[in-house]
Write a protein that holds these residues in place. Sequence first.
Motif, PDB file in Angstrom:
ATOM      1  N   UNK A 103       0.843  -1.188   0.000  1.00 51.93           N
ATOM      2  CA  UNK A 103       0.000   0.000   0.000  1.00 51.93           C
ATOM      3  C   UNK A 103       0.876   1.235   0.000  1.00 51.93           C
ATOM      4  N   UNK A 104       0.264   2.359  -0.234  1.00 51.44           N
ATOM      5  CA  UNK A 104       1.015   3.601  -0.234  1.00 51.44           C
ATOM      6  C   UNK A 104       1.533   3.923   1.165  1.00 51.44           C
ATOM      7  N   UNK A 105       2.670   4.586   1.229  1.00 51.44           N
ATOM      8  CA  UNK A 105       3.227   4.958   2.525  1.00 51.44           C
ATOM      9  C   UNK A 105       3.065   6.445   2.793  1.00 51.44           C
ATOM     10  N   UNK A 106       2.250   7.124   2.032  1.00 57.36           N
ATOM     11  CA  UNK A 106       2.109   8.564   2.190  1.00 57.36           C
ATOM     12  C   UNK A 106       1.490   8.951   3.534  1.00 57.36           C
ATOM     13  N   UNK A 107       0.894   8.003   4.243  1.00 60.73           N
ATOM     14  CA  UNK A 107       0.334   8.273   5.565  1.00 60.73           C
ATOM     15  C   UNK A 107       1.151   7.619   6.675  1.00 60.73           C
ATOM     16  N   UNK A 108       2.354   7.229   6.330  1.00 67.19           N
ATOM     17  CA  UNK A 108       3.203   6.511   7.271  1.00 67.19           C
ATOM     18  C   UNK A 108       4.427   7.337   7.656  1.00 67.19           C
ATOM     19  N   UNK A 109       4.697   7.399   8.949  1.00 67.02           N
ATOM     20  CA  UNK A 109       5.999   7.871   9.414  1.00 67.02           C
ATOM     21  C   UNK A 109       6.987   6.722   9.246  1.00 67.02           C
ATOM     22  N   UNK A 110       8.221   7.088   8.937  1.00 64.02           N
ATOM     23  CA  UNK A 110       9.239   6.072   8.658  1.00 64.02           C
ATOM     24  C   UNK A 110      10.479   6.326   9.501  1.00 64.02           C
ATOM     25  N   UNK A 111      11.168   5.242   9.798  1.00 62.30           N
ATOM     26  CA  UNK A 111      12.394   5.374  10.569  1.00 62.30           C
ATOM     27  C   UNK A 111      13.448   4.395  10.096  1.00 62.30           C
ATOM     28  N   UNK A 112      14.685   4.720  10.415  1.00 61.59           N
ATOM     29  CA  UNK A 112      15.825   3.820  10.204  1.00 61.59           C
ATOM     30  C   UNK A 112      16.435   3.507  11.570  1.00 61.59           C
ATOM     31  N   UNK A 113      16.743   2.250  11.767  1.00 59.64           N
ATOM     32  CA  UNK A 113      17.418   1.787  12.966  1.00 59.64           C
ATOM     33  C   UNK A 113      18.592   0.919  12.539  1.00 59.64           C
ATOM     34  N   UNK A 114      19.501   0.666  13.469  1.00 61.37           N
ATOM     35  CA  UNK A 114      20.600  -0.233  13.174  1.00 61.37           C
ATOM     36  C   UNK A 114      20.921  -1.075  14.410  1.00 61.37           C
ATOM     37  N   UNK A 115      21.509  -2.217  14.139  1.00 63.04           N
ATOM     38  CA  UNK A 115      21.895  -3.112  15.230  1.00 63.04           C
ATOM     39  C   UNK A 115      23.222  -3.760  14.909  1.00 63.04           C
ATOM     40  N   UNK A 116      24.184  -3.513  15.772  1.00 61.57           N
ATOM     41  CA  UNK A 116      25.501  -4.122  15.650  1.00 61.57           C
ATOM     42  C   UNK A 116      25.537  -5.389  16.502  1.00 61.57           C
ATOM     43  N   UNK A 117      26.432  -6.312  16.192  1.00 64.72           N
ATOM     44  CA  UNK A 117      26.508  -7.567  16.959  1.00 64.72           C
ATOM     45  C   UNK A 117      26.703  -7.299  18.445  1.00 64.72           C
ATOM     46  N   UNK A 118      25.871  -7.939  19.246  1.00 60.83           N
ATOM     47  CA  UNK A 118      25.994  -7.806  20.686  1.00 60.83           C
ATOM     48  C   UNK A 118      25.448  -6.529  21.265  1.00 60.83           C
ATOM     49  N   UNK A 119      24.835  -5.688  20.423  1.00 63.78           N
ATOM     50  CA  UNK A 119      24.299  -4.419  20.898  1.00 63.78           C
ATOM     51  C   UNK A 119      22.799  -4.341  20.654  1.00 63.78           C
ATOM     52  N   UNK A 120      22.160  -3.431  21.360  1.00 66.13           N
ATOM     53  CA  UNK A 120      20.731  -3.223  21.175  1.00 66.13           C
ATOM     54  C   UNK A 120      20.468  -2.423  19.896  1.00 66.13           C
ATOM     55  N   UNK A 121      19.242  -2.554  19.407  1.00 64.96           N
ATOM     56  CA  UNK A 121      18.853  -1.799  18.220  1.00 64.96           C
ATOM     57  C   UNK A 121      18.890  -0.310  18.556  1.00 64.96           C
ATOM     58  N   UNK A 122      19.456   0.475  17.650  1.00 65.26           N
ATOM     59  CA  UNK A 122      19.709   1.897  17.879  1.00 65.26           C
ATOM     60  C   UNK A 122      18.952   2.749  16.877  1.00 65.26           C
ATOM     61  N   UNK A 123      18.340   3.804  17.354  1.00 64.01           N
ATOM     62  CA  UNK A 123      17.675   4.750  16.479  1.00 64.01           C
ATOM     63  C   UNK A 123      18.705   5.488  15.624  1.00 64.01           C
TER      64      UNK A 123
END
Length: 125
Positions: free
Chosen positions: A27-47
Amino acid sequence: QVQLVESGGGLVQVGGSLRLSCAASGRTISSYAMGWFRQAPGKEREFVARISFSGVNTNYGGSVKGRFTISRDNAKATVYLQMNSLKPEDTAVYYCAARRTTSYVPYYAHEYDYWGQGTQVTVSS
């Protein structure tokens, strides 16, 4: 239901650049907020970064501010993350995320409803 697919990851040297893409389908994402996160080995997911449904409002994590840029093309249902001046500590799996909202831009991972499978970014020194 929104399906998200990240691409553009890879191996890059210190100081190099990469552009990640997150393509949405279903579906279209025009009504969606979007984010990028990352996760390094052994670490928590980071904004990493977030962008409002319209693209007007953006925000970055402190470790990437000034080096990364988030953008979106709603006509193409795609969100981008331009990464410049890459450092070894940027090495991680990068994920895009979506939440259907036009009233705010989520910050925390648990606020997002849809996730991609991730793309690996490795910065070599």
